[in-house]
Design an enzyme around this catalytic site. Structure first.
Site, PDB file in Angstrom:
ATOM      1  N   SER A 146       0.770  -1.061  -0.007  1.00 46.50           N
ATOM      2  CA  SER A 146       0.090  -0.053   0.103  1.00 46.50           C
ATOM      3  C   SER A 146       0.995   1.162  -0.064  1.00 46.50           C
ATOM      4  O   SER A 146       0.467   2.442  -0.177  1.00 46.50           O
ATOM      5  CB  SER A 146      -1.117  -0.134   1.104  1.00 46.50           C
ATOM      6  OG  SER A 146      -0.163  -0.032   2.463  1.00 46.50           O
ATOM      7  N   ASN A 147       2.130   1.068   0.387  1.00 48.95           N
ATOM      8  CA  ASN A 147       3.004   2.104   0.198  1.00 48.95           C
ATOM      9  C   ASN A 147       4.527   1.971   0.060  1.00 48.95           C
ATOM     10  O   ASN A 147       4.843   0.855   0.986  1.00 48.95           O
ATOM     11  CB  ASN A 147       2.833   2.845   1.906  1.00 48.95           C
ATOM     12  CG  ASN A 147       3.419   4.475   1.676  1.00 48.95           C
ATOM     13  OD1 ASN A 147       4.688   4.557   1.328  1.00 48.95           O
ATOM     14  ND2 ASN A 147       2.561   5.348   1.685  1.00 48.95           N
TER      15      ASN A 147
ATOM     16  N   HIS B 100      -5.077  13.130   1.613  1.00 47.84           N
ATOM     17  CA  HIS B 100      -4.639  13.108   0.218  1.00 47.84           C
ATOM     18  C   HIS B 100      -5.140  14.050  -0.671  1.00 47.84           C
ATOM     19  O   HIS B 100      -6.197  14.694  -0.332  1.00 47.84           O
ATOM     20  CB  HIS B 100      -5.004  11.674  -0.414  1.00 47.84           C
ATOM     21  CG  HIS B 100      -4.106  10.718   0.444  1.00 47.84           C
ATOM     22  ND1 HIS B 100      -4.345   9.971   1.562  1.00 47.84           N
ATOM     23  CD2 HIS B 100      -2.802  10.205  -0.179  1.00 47.84           C
ATOM     24  CE1 HIS B 100      -3.312   9.116   1.574  1.00 47.84           C
ATOM     25  NE2 HIS B 100      -2.436   9.103   0.597  1.00 47.84           N
TER      26      HIS B 100
ATOM     27  N   LYS C   6      -7.737  11.435  -5.415  1.00 46.21           N
ATOM     28  CA  LYS C   6      -7.746  10.146  -4.713  1.00 46.21           C
ATOM     29  C   LYS C   6      -9.059   9.391  -4.800  1.00 46.21           C
ATOM     30  O   LYS C   6      -9.971   9.991  -4.087  1.00 46.21           O
ATOM     31  CB  LYS C   6      -6.984  10.033  -3.474  1.00 46.21           C
ATOM     32  CG  LYS C   6      -6.838   8.499  -2.833  1.00 46.21           C
ATOM     33  CD  LYS C   6      -5.497   8.671  -1.824  1.00 46.21           C
ATOM     34  CE  LYS C   6      -5.549   7.161  -1.278  1.00 46.21           C
ATOM     35  NZ  LYS C   6      -5.201   6.218  -2.272  1.00 46.21           N
TER      36      LYS C   6
ATOM     37  N   GLY D  82      -4.935   3.049   1.278  1.00 46.11           N
ATOM     38  CA  GLY D  82      -4.407   1.810   1.580  1.00 46.11           C
ATOM     39  C   GLY D  82      -3.463   1.654   2.653  1.00 46.11           C
ATOM     40  O   GLY D  82      -3.216   0.811   3.415  1.00 46.11           O
ATOM     41  N   THR D  83      -2.506   2.857   2.895  1.00 46.90           N
ATOM     42  CA  THR D  83      -1.740   3.064   3.842  1.00 46.90           C
ATOM     43  C   THR D  83      -2.550   2.741   5.114  1.00 46.90           C
ATOM     44  O   THR D  83      -1.960   2.426   6.055  1.00 46.90           O
ATOM     45  CB  THR D  83      -0.901   4.253   3.586  1.00 46.90           C
ATOM     46  OG1 THR D  83      -0.126   4.270   2.261  1.00 46.90           O
ATOM     47  CG2 THR D  83       0.157   4.344   4.868  1.00 46.90           C
TER      48      THR D  83
HETATM   49  N1  LIG Z   1       1.790   2.006  -3.062  1.00 46.63           N
HETATM   50  C1  LIG Z   1       2.043   3.334  -3.067  1.00 46.63           C
HETATM   51  O1  LIG Z   1       3.199   3.513  -2.609  1.00 46.63           O
HETATM   52  C2  LIG Z   1       1.183   4.201  -3.695  1.00 46.63           C
HETATM   53  C3  LIG Z   1      -0.079   3.739  -4.285  1.00 46.63           C
HETATM   54  N2  LIG Z   1      -0.823   4.517  -4.879  1.00 46.63           N
HETATM   55  C4  LIG Z   1      -2.025   4.096  -5.789  1.00 46.63           C
HETATM   56  O2  LIG Z   1      -1.613   3.873  -7.195  1.00 46.63           O
HETATM   57  C5  LIG Z   1      -2.985   3.952  -7.859  1.00 46.63           C
HETATM   58  C6  LIG Z   1      -2.773   5.121  -8.904  1.00 46.63           C
HETATM   59  O3  LIG Z   1      -2.669   6.452  -8.231  1.00 46.63           O
HETATM   60  P1  LIG Z   1      -2.347   7.743  -9.179  1.00 46.63           P
HETATM   61  O4  LIG Z   1      -1.109   7.354 -10.133  1.00 46.63           O
HETATM   62  O5  LIG Z   1      -2.332   8.771  -8.478  1.00 46.63           O
HETATM   63  O6  LIG Z   1      -3.679   7.662 -10.195  1.00 46.63           O
HETATM   64  P2  LIG Z   1      -4.028   8.220 -11.605  1.00 46.63           P
HETATM   65  O7  LIG Z   1      -5.302   8.352 -11.790  1.00 46.63           O
HETATM   66  O8  LIG Z   1      -3.251   9.616 -11.853  1.00 46.63           O
HETATM   67  O9  LIG Z   1      -3.354   6.984 -12.579  1.00 46.63           O
HETATM   68  C7  LIG Z   1      -3.899   5.982 -12.842  1.00 46.63           C
HETATM   69  C8  LIG Z   1      -3.475   5.205 -14.156  1.00 46.63           C
HETATM   70  O10 LIG Z   1      -3.884   4.037 -14.277  1.00 46.63           O
HETATM   71  C9  LIG Z   1      -4.575   3.969 -15.492  1.00 46.63           C
HETATM   72  N3  LIG Z   1      -5.670   3.134 -15.629  1.00 46.63           N
HETATM   73  C10 LIG Z   1      -6.901   3.232 -14.894  1.00 46.63           C
HETATM   74  N4  LIG Z   1      -7.663   2.402 -15.094  1.00 46.63           N
HETATM   75  C11 LIG Z   1      -6.952   1.382 -15.981  1.00 46.63           C
HETATM   76  C12 LIG Z   1      -7.033  -0.021 -16.356  1.00 46.63           C
HETATM   77  N5  LIG Z   1      -8.368  -0.439 -16.185  1.00 46.63           N
HETATM   78  N6  LIG Z   1      -6.227  -0.619 -17.102  1.00 46.63           N
HETATM   79  C13 LIG Z   1      -5.087   0.183 -17.441  1.00 46.63           C
HETATM   80  N7  LIG Z   1      -4.618   1.278 -16.951  1.00 46.63           N
HETATM   81  C14 LIG Z   1      -5.614   1.856 -16.206  1.00 46.63           C
HETATM   82  C15 LIG Z   1      -5.114   5.392 -16.109  1.00 46.63           C
HETATM   83  O11 LIG Z   1      -5.033   5.622 -17.361  1.00 46.63           O
HETATM   84  P3  LIG Z   1      -5.600   6.892 -18.176  1.00 46.63           P
HETATM   85  O12 LIG Z   1      -4.715   8.031 -17.867  1.00 46.63           O
HETATM   86  O13 LIG Z   1      -5.687   6.350 -19.649  1.00 46.63           O
HETATM   87  O14 LIG Z   1      -7.051   7.088 -17.447  1.00 46.63           O
HETATM   88  C16 LIG Z   1      -3.755   6.126 -15.523  1.00 46.63           C
HETATM   89  O15 LIG Z   1      -2.891   6.140 -16.205  1.00 46.63           O
HETATM   90  C17 LIG Z   1      -4.016   4.450  -6.704  1.00 46.63           C
HETATM   91  O16 LIG Z   1      -4.579   3.159  -6.400  1.00 46.63           O
HETATM   92  C18 LIG Z   1      -3.049   4.965  -5.645  1.00 46.63           C
HETATM   93  O17 LIG Z   1      -3.891   4.830  -4.376  1.00 46.63           O
HETATM   94  C19 LIG Z   1      -0.530   5.843  -5.285  1.00 46.63           C
HETATM   95  C20 LIG Z   1       0.881   6.544  -4.750  1.00 46.63           C
HETATM   96  C21 LIG Z   1       1.663   5.565  -4.129  1.00 46.63           C
HETATM   97  O1  LIG Z   2      -3.309   7.721  -4.078  1.00 53.42           O
HETATM   98  C1  LIG Z   2      -2.212   8.001  -3.739  1.00 53.42           C
HETATM   99  O2  LIG Z   2      -1.853   9.291  -3.936  1.00 53.42           O
HETATM  100  C2  LIG Z   2      -1.775   7.434  -2.683  1.00 53.42           C
HETATM  101  N1  LIG Z   2      -1.991   6.116  -2.267  1.00 53.42           N
HETATM  102  C3  LIG Z   2      -1.184   5.253  -1.451  1.00 53.42           C
HETATM  103  C4  LIG Z   2      -2.309   4.895  -0.463  1.00 53.42           C
HETATM  104  O3  LIG Z   2      -3.637   4.844  -0.615  1.00 53.42           O
HETATM  105  O4  LIG Z   2      -2.068   4.785   0.891  1.00 53.42           O
HETATM  106  C5  LIG Z   2       0.055   5.598  -0.853  1.00 53.42           C
HETATM  107  C6  LIG Z   2       0.137   7.209  -0.724  1.00 53.42           C
HETATM  108  O5  LIG Z   2      -0.386   7.389   0.376  1.00 53.42           O
HETATM  109  C7  LIG Z   2      -0.141   7.831  -1.999  1.00 53.42           C
END
Ligand SMILES: NC(=O)C1=CN([C@@H]2O[C@H](COP(=O)(O)OP(=O)(O)OC[C@H]3O[C@@H](n4cnc5c(N)ncnc54)[C@H](OP(=O)(O)O)[C@@H]3O)[C@@H](O)[C@H]2O)C=CC1
Ligand SMILES: O=C(O)C1=N[C@H](C(=O)O)C[C@H](O)C1
Length: 222
Positions: free
Chosen positions: A102-103, A133, A137, A143-144
């Site tokens: 989740s992070n 956030h 979001k 998730g964190t």
């Molecule tokens: N674990 C960690 O450390 C972190 C986790 N996250 C998580 O990562 C995820 C993405 O966050 P973020 O980058 O901010 O989100 P964004 O909405 O900015 O980006 C999501 C991306 O996923 C693509 N996408 C959406 N649906 C699909 C699909 N069905 N198939 C393929 N690609 C798809 C989108 O495409 P399009 O642009 O064409 O719509 C876009 O490029 C979230 O769940 C967030 O919580 C975020 C940061 C850190």
């Molecule tokens: O969506 C985000 O931006 C983030 N998502 C992750 C989460 O759901 O915990 C990690 C981080 O906080 C950023």
């Protein structure tokens, strides 16, 4: 996250990006030397060792199927997954290396440990997890926050959650333990998304040569 991953992967000599996948493709199909594919074109991506997924829960099933079909590793940071999707990751780990977190920041890994220890040391105190956030979001609690809640429960506390969505906040998590007449606050504040992308790239480079199994970030740090 996709943009941070592409930029930071470009700075590493041990990682070559062979494809970027999103729901739709940009007008220019190749950006900075990286071919872009739509979700519908997923099965056409060139050969790869490890897929890195930061998308939405609905993107998980086709990507997991592709990784399994090709015998490749999967790193996922996508949050808001359903319990069945976590079960699917467990099942796939019998055949391929899988890491979901989740992070991906080092600071939250340390916070997780601190929360477990604080919860165990403070029986009977209230435990509240407050996360903030950016407005884009989609899932809440984050998730964190849920992972930190598991740490609190492992230490014996029963946490409550609160979520705030405002402006461009990258990601903040505060775990508050409240007793009678005193309070402890353990907090992590991310100021750049690069920390998550760097962490994911770091473990992706190490997952490549691992056997099938379910991995945690801590397993691949050194
Ligand atoms: N674990 C960690 O450390 C972190 C986790 N996250 C998580 O990562 C995820 C993405 O966050 P973020 O980058 O901010 O989100 P964004 O909405 O900015 O980006 C999501 C991306 O996923 C693509 N996408 C959406 N649906 C699909 C699909 N069905 N198939 C393929 N690609 C798809 C989108 O495409 P399009 O642009 O064409 O719509 C876009 O490029 C979230 O769940 C967030 O919580 C975020 C940061 C850190
Ligand atoms: O969506 C985000 O931006 C983030 N998502 C992750 C989460 O759901 O915990 C990690 C981080 O906080 C950023």
């Amino acid at each position: 996250m996709g943009q941070a991953l592409l930029r930071l992967a470009g700075e590493r000599e041990d990682i070559a990006v062979v494809a970027a996948v999103a729901r739709s493709t940009p007008a220019q199909r190749v950006v900075d030397g990286v071919p872009h594919f739509s979700a519908a074109e997923l099965v056409s991506v060139p050969e790869f060792d490890v897929a890195i997924d930061f998308s939405l829960p609905q993107g998980m099933a086709p990507l997991l199927a592709l990784c399994e079909a090709r015998g490749c590793g999967l790193i996922s940071g996508t949050t808001g997954l359903e319990p069945e999707q976590h079960a699917a990751l467990d099942a796939a780990a019998a055949r391929i290396p899988v890491l979901w977190a989740s992070n991906f920041s080092l600071g939250v890994a340390v916070l997780d440990d601190l929360v477990r220890r604080a919860a165990a040391a403070l029986p009977g105190w209230d435990c509240d997890i407050v996360e903030s956030h950016h407005v884009h979001k989609k899932d809440a609690p984050s998730g964190t926050a849920l992972t930190l809640g598991e740490a609190a429960r492992a230490g014996g506390a029963e946490p409550r959650y609160a979520a705030l969505r405002a402006g461009d906040i990258v990601g903040e998590h505060m775990v508050q333990f409240t007793g009678l007449g005193e309070r402890i606050e353990l907090a992590h504040r991310a100021t750049s998304r690069d920390i998550f992308a760097r962490g994911a790239l770091h473990v992706a480079a190490r997952l490549r040569d691992r056997p099938a199994g379910r991995y945690r970030v801590a397993d691949l740090l050194s």
